[in-house]
Design a protein around this motif. Structure first.
Motif, PDB file in Angstrom:
ATOM      1  N   GLY A   3      33.271  -6.005   7.507  1.00 38.28           N
ATOM      2  CA  GLY A   3      32.207  -6.587   6.716  1.00 38.28           C
ATOM      3  C   GLY A   3      30.952  -6.726   7.565  1.00 38.28           C
ATOM      4  O   GLY A   3      31.021  -7.003   8.764  1.00 38.28           O
ATOM      5  N   LEU A   4      29.803  -6.532   6.936  1.00 35.02           N
ATOM      6  CA  LEU A   4      28.514  -6.618   7.625  1.00 35.02           C
ATOM      7  C   LEU A   4      27.778  -7.854   7.124  1.00 35.02           C
ATOM      8  O   LEU A   4      27.605  -8.031   5.915  1.00 35.02           O
ATOM      9  CB  LEU A   4      27.690  -5.356   7.345  1.00 35.02           C
ATOM     10  N   VAL A   5      27.354  -8.713   8.062  1.00 34.57           N
ATOM     11  CA  VAL A   5      26.719  -9.967   7.693  1.00 34.57           C
ATOM     12  C   VAL A   5      25.368 -10.100   8.400  1.00 34.57           C
ATOM     13  O   VAL A   5      25.297 -10.022   9.631  1.00 34.57           O
ATOM     14  CB  VAL A   5      27.605 -11.176   8.062  1.00 34.57           C
ATOM     15  N   PHE A   6      24.313 -10.295   7.614  1.00 31.46           N
ATOM     16  CA  PHE A   6      23.009 -10.653   8.147  1.00 31.46           C
ATOM     17  C   PHE A   6      22.887 -12.170   8.005  1.00 31.46           C
ATOM     18  O   PHE A   6      22.869 -12.692   6.895  1.00 31.46           O
ATOM     19  CB  PHE A   6      21.890  -9.963   7.365  1.00 31.46           C
ATOM     20  N   ASP A   7      22.843 -12.855   9.131  1.00 27.77           N
ATOM     21  CA  ASP A   7      22.862 -14.304   9.148  1.00 27.77           C
ATOM     22  C   ASP A   7      21.498 -14.848   9.570  1.00 27.77           C
ATOM     23  O   ASP A   7      21.164 -14.877  10.743  1.00 27.77           O
ATOM     24  CB  ASP A   7      23.956 -14.784  10.113  1.00 27.77           C
ATOM     25  N   ARG A   8      20.688 -15.229   8.569  1.00 24.10           N
ATOM     26  CA  ARG A   8      19.364 -15.821   8.803  1.00 24.10           C
ATOM     27  C   ARG A   8      18.512 -14.971   9.742  1.00 24.10           C
ATOM     28  O   ARG A   8      17.900 -15.466  10.686  1.00 24.10           O
ATOM     29  CB  ARG A   8      19.509 -17.243   9.335  1.00 24.10           C
ATOM     30  N   VAL A   9      18.470 -13.704   9.476  1.00 22.60           N
ATOM     31  CA  VAL A   9      17.762 -12.752  10.337  1.00 22.60           C
ATOM     32  C   VAL A   9      16.254 -12.841  10.115  1.00 22.60           C
ATOM     33  O   VAL A   9      15.771 -12.863   8.980  1.00 22.60           O
ATOM     34  CB  VAL A   9      18.242 -11.311  10.073  1.00 22.60           C
ATOM     35  N   SER A  10      15.519 -12.884  11.224  1.00 23.31           N
ATOM     36  CA  SER A  10      14.056 -12.855  11.184  1.00 23.31           C
ATOM     37  C   SER A  10      13.560 -11.735  12.097  1.00 23.31           C
ATOM     38  O   SER A  10      14.068 -11.568  13.210  1.00 23.31           O
ATOM     39  CB  SER A  10      13.457 -14.186  11.648  1.00 23.31           C
ATOM     40  N   VAL A  11      12.593 -10.992  11.604  1.00 19.42           N
ATOM     41  CA  VAL A  11      11.981  -9.906  12.376  1.00 19.42           C
ATOM     42  C   VAL A  11      10.475 -10.108  12.350  1.00 19.42           C
ATOM     43  O   VAL A  11       9.882 -10.215  11.276  1.00 19.42           O
ATOM     44  CB  VAL A  11      12.337  -8.517  11.790  1.00 19.42           C
ATOM     45  N   ARG A  12       9.878 -10.156  13.528  1.00 18.21           N
ATOM     46  CA  ARG A  12       8.441 -10.372  13.616  1.00 18.21           C
ATOM     47  C   ARG A  12       7.809  -9.336  14.541  1.00 18.21           C
ATOM     48  O   ARG A  12       8.314  -9.069  15.624  1.00 18.21           O
ATOM     49  CB  ARG A  12       8.119 -11.779  14.120  1.00 18.21           C
ATOM     50  N   TYR A  13       6.709  -8.776  14.070  1.00 15.39           N
ATOM     51  CA  TYR A  13       5.934  -7.825  14.869  1.00 15.39           C
ATOM     52  C   TYR A  13       4.645  -8.502  15.317  1.00 15.39           C
ATOM     53  O   TYR A  13       3.972  -9.165  14.523  1.00 15.39           O
ATOM     54  CB  TYR A  13       5.592  -6.580  14.045  1.00 15.39           C
ATOM     55  N   GLY A  14       4.282  -8.309  16.583  1.00 15.85           N
ATOM     56  CA  GLY A  14       3.035  -8.875  17.084  1.00 15.85           C
ATOM     57  C   GLY A  14       3.156 -10.355  17.387  1.00 15.85           C
ATOM     58  O   GLY A  14       4.226 -10.962  17.276  1.00 15.85           O
ATOM     59  N   HIS A  15       2.024 -10.940  17.743  1.00 19.62           N
ATOM     60  CA  HIS A  15       1.997 -12.342  18.135  1.00 19.62           C
ATOM     61  C   HIS A  15       0.802 -13.053  17.503  1.00 19.62           C
ATOM     62  O   HIS A  15      -0.185 -12.418  17.118  1.00 19.62           O
ATOM     63  CB  HIS A  15       1.912 -12.469  19.655  1.00 19.62           C
ATOM     64  N   ARG A  63      21.419 -13.521  13.410  1.00 22.04           N
ATOM     65  CA  ARG A  63      22.411 -12.593  13.947  1.00 22.04           C
ATOM     66  C   ARG A  63      22.746 -11.518  12.911  1.00 22.04           C
ATOM     67  O   ARG A  63      22.603 -11.735  11.714  1.00 22.04           O
ATOM     68  CB  ARG A  63      23.692 -13.348  14.305  1.00 22.04           C
ATOM     69  N   VAL A  64      23.208 -10.376  13.418  1.00 21.71           N
ATOM     70  CA  VAL A  64      23.766  -9.330  12.559  1.00 21.71           C
ATOM     71  C   VAL A  64      25.196  -9.129  13.024  1.00 21.71           C
ATOM     72  O   VAL A  64      25.445  -8.655  14.132  1.00 21.71           O
ATOM     73  CB  VAL A  64      22.978  -8.009  12.657  1.00 21.71           C
ATOM     74  N   LEU A  66      29.105  -7.698  12.660  1.00 24.42           N
ATOM     75  CA  LEU A  66      30.016  -6.694  12.122  1.00 24.42           C
ATOM     76  C   LEU A  66      31.410  -7.031  12.641  1.00 24.42           C
ATOM     77  O   LEU A  66      31.651  -7.001  13.855  1.00 24.42           O
ATOM     78  CB  LEU A  66      29.610  -5.284  12.568  1.00 24.42           C
ATOM     79  N   ASP A  67      32.279  -7.404  11.726  1.00 28.15           N
ATOM     80  CA  ASP A  67      33.618  -7.838  12.092  1.00 28.15           C
ATOM     81  C   ASP A  67      33.565  -8.978  13.108  1.00 28.15           C
ATOM     82  O   ASP A  67      34.353  -9.054  14.049  1.00 28.15           O
ATOM     83  CB  ASP A  67      34.416  -6.674  12.664  1.00 28.15           C
ATOM     84  N   GLY A  68      32.572  -9.864  12.916  1.00 30.18           N
ATOM     85  CA  GLY A  68      32.440 -11.041  13.754  1.00 30.18           C
ATOM     86  C   GLY A  68      31.681 -10.840  15.050  1.00 30.18           C
ATOM     87  O   GLY A  68      31.400 -11.808  15.763  1.00 30.18           O
ATOM     88  N   THR A  69      31.314  -9.600  15.384  1.00 30.57           N
ATOM     89  CA  THR A  69      30.583  -9.309  16.618  1.00 30.57           C
ATOM     90  C   THR A  69      29.098  -9.174  16.327  1.00 30.57           C
ATOM     91  O   THR A  69      28.700  -8.459  15.396  1.00 30.57           O
ATOM     92  CB  THR A  69      31.088  -8.000  17.261  1.00 30.57           C
ATOM     93  N   ASP A  70      28.281  -9.852  17.107  1.00 28.95           N
ATOM     94  CA  ASP A  70      26.831  -9.775  16.944  1.00 28.95           C
ATOM     95  C   ASP A  70      26.339  -8.465  17.552  1.00 28.95           C
ATOM     96  O   ASP A  70      26.254  -8.322  18.774  1.00 28.95           O
ATOM     97  CB  ASP A  70      26.156 -10.962  17.632  1.00 28.95           C
ATOM     98  N   VAL A  71      26.021  -7.492  16.698  1.00 36.20           N
ATOM     99  CA  VAL A  71      25.643  -6.164  17.190  1.00 36.20           C
ATOM    100  C   VAL A  71      24.273  -6.154  17.846  1.00 36.20           C
ATOM    101  O   VAL A  71      23.941  -5.216  18.573  1.00 36.20           O
ATOM    102  CB  VAL A  71      25.690  -5.129  16.040  1.00 36.20           C
ATOM    103  N   THR A  72      23.467  -7.181  17.611  1.00 37.21           N
ATOM    104  CA  THR A  72      22.150  -7.229  18.256  1.00 37.21           C
ATOM    105  C   THR A  72      22.275  -7.494  19.748  1.00 37.21           C
ATOM    106  O   THR A  72      21.297  -7.332  20.493  1.00 37.21           O
ATOM    107  CB  THR A  72      21.254  -8.311  17.624  1.00 37.21           C
ATOM    108  N   ARG A  73      23.449  -7.902  20.211  1.00 39.81           N
ATOM    109  CA  ARG A  73      23.658  -8.191  21.628  1.00 39.81           C
ATOM    110  C   ARG A  73      24.344  -7.049  22.374  1.00 39.81           C
ATOM    111  O   ARG A  73      24.627  -7.165  23.574  1.00 39.81           O
ATOM    112  CB  ARG A  73      24.479  -9.475  21.796  1.00 39.81           C
ATOM    113  N   LEU A  74      24.613  -5.961  21.687  1.00 39.50           N
ATOM    114  CA  LEU A  74      25.290  -4.823  22.319  1.00 39.50           C
ATOM    115  C   LEU A  74      24.267  -3.937  23.018  1.00 39.50           C
ATOM    116  O   LEU A  74      23.982  -2.821  22.597  1.00 39.50           O
ATOM    117  CB  LEU A  74      26.075  -4.029  21.272  1.00 39.50           C
ATOM    118  N   ARG A  75      23.696  -4.426  24.087  1.00 32.79           N
ATOM    119  CA  ARG A  75      22.669  -3.684  24.817  1.00 32.79           C
ATOM    120  C   ARG A  75      23.274  -2.496  25.555  1.00 32.79           C
ATOM    121  O   ARG A  75      24.240  -2.618  26.293  1.00 32.79           O
ATOM    122  CB  ARG A  75      21.983  -4.601  25.832  1.00 32.79           C
TER     123      ARG A  75
END
Length: 332
Positions: A3-15, A63-64, A66-75
């Motif tokens: 299962g794929l879960v988007f958990d309160r995801v925020s994306v911001r470009y610029g400052h 967080r994003v 997948l099967d409980g693993t935060d894929v945004t941290r898989l650098r």
């Protein structure tokens, strides 16, 4: 499949003041083995949300999983997510053969040796309805529909736990769109692929999706089983999207009225307070004096208690158990 879960995801470009929050605390669940169709007008944040999962957009919060693993941290590691892009002409390296492009996506640990990888490429091509001999061709020798099939084969080569399909037919000729959609649905069902399917075409969503989520100005405003949402939309924005779809029996005058009713979308750089749809809402504070709270209070905070998890203050509580909190397609 996962299962794929988007958990309160925020994306911001610029400052600062020039920055743009393209996705603002969006939450969405794609159940294992099912298809969630994500719809919304251009600029709503659909593609940005998808790119956040595959490392192509800067995740500033949430967080994003997948099967409980935060894929945004898989650098620097292979991500168990694959994406099929909108433009089949730009998604493939024109200097690489079809076979090399697909082989490049196969995880090194999955198959070793040229013979095994070549056999896998041929199997994947046949799985998407292409002759194995196409492996030696450059993308320029293929049609748009054939390239999109290669894009699907390349995504499958990555051994994905989930697939994201971003407007995969919008750049194709109308004559081949149906063929590609039929192929995609067949492959998805046969393999049980967990899929986020992004499109602006509600007819396509009805055809391929088990669930639907509607996005507006970076937030999910309604979600639920596709048949239920399309038959009885709860959020005014969803109703507006459905009303803008020309009917088969529509006259030129009807189409003209729809075009006249299309409103200028809100500025994503300066989203309004409260409900982000309230300046354009046909049943909001601009036309009803008793709905001033829409200007100040965010309806998304209590969406879980409403039918279709709608981010609207004036939606009643859900009447069926299938729409309880935690059901597929959590609203932000």
């Amino acid at each position: 499949m996962s299962g794929l879960v988007f958990d309160r995801v925020s994306v911001r470009y610029g400052h600062g003041r020039r920055g743009l929050t393209a996705v603002d605390g969006a939450s969405l669940t794609v159940p294992s083995g099912q298809v969630v169709g994500l719809v919304g007008e251009s600029g709503s944040g659909k593609s940005t949300l998808a790119k956040s999962a595959v490392g192509l957009a800067p995740v500033r919060g949430g967080r994003v999983l997948l099967d409980g693993t935060d894929v945004t941290r898989l650098r620097g590691r292979h991500r168990p997510l694959q994406m099929i892009f909108q433009d089949p002409y730009a998604s493939l390296d024109p200097r690489m053969t079809v076979g090399d492009s697909i082989a490049e996506a196969i995880p090194r640990a999955a198959l070793r040796g040229r013979t095994a990888r070549r056999a896998e490429v041929e199997r994947l091509l046949e799985q998407v309805g292409l002759d194995a001999g196409r492996a030696s061709l450059l993308p320029g020798r293929l049609s748009g529909g054939q390239r999109q099939r290669v894009g699907l084969a390349r995504a499958l080569a990555g051994r994905p736990g989930a697939v994201i399909a971003d407007e995969i037919t919008s750049a194709l000729d109308v004559s081949v769109q149906g063929t590609v959609l039929n192929l995609f649905r067949e492959v998805q069902r046969r393999l049980g692929l967990t899929t986020l399917f992004i499109t602006h075409n509600l007819a396509v969503v009805r055809y391929v999706s088990d669930h639907i989520a509607v996005m507006h100005l970076g937030r999910i405003v309604e979600s639920g089983p596709t048949k239920e949402v399309l038959a009885d939309p709860q959020h005014p924005y969803t109703r507006e999207l459905l009303a803008a779809v020309p009917r088969r029996s529509a006259t030129p005058e009807d189409v003209g009225r729809v075009e006249e009713d299309v409103r200028e979308p809100a500025d994503p750089h300066h989203p309004p307070d409260g409900c982000r749809y309230h300046p354009h809402c046909p049943v909001g504070p601009s036309v009803r004096d008793d709905r001033e709270l829409c200007r100040t209070r965010d309806p998304g905070t209590e969406a879980a208690s409403r039918a279709h998890r709608a981010a609207c203050h004036f939606v009643t509580a859900p009447s069926t158990a299938g729409l309880e909190a935690g059901a597929p397609g959590n609203a932000s």
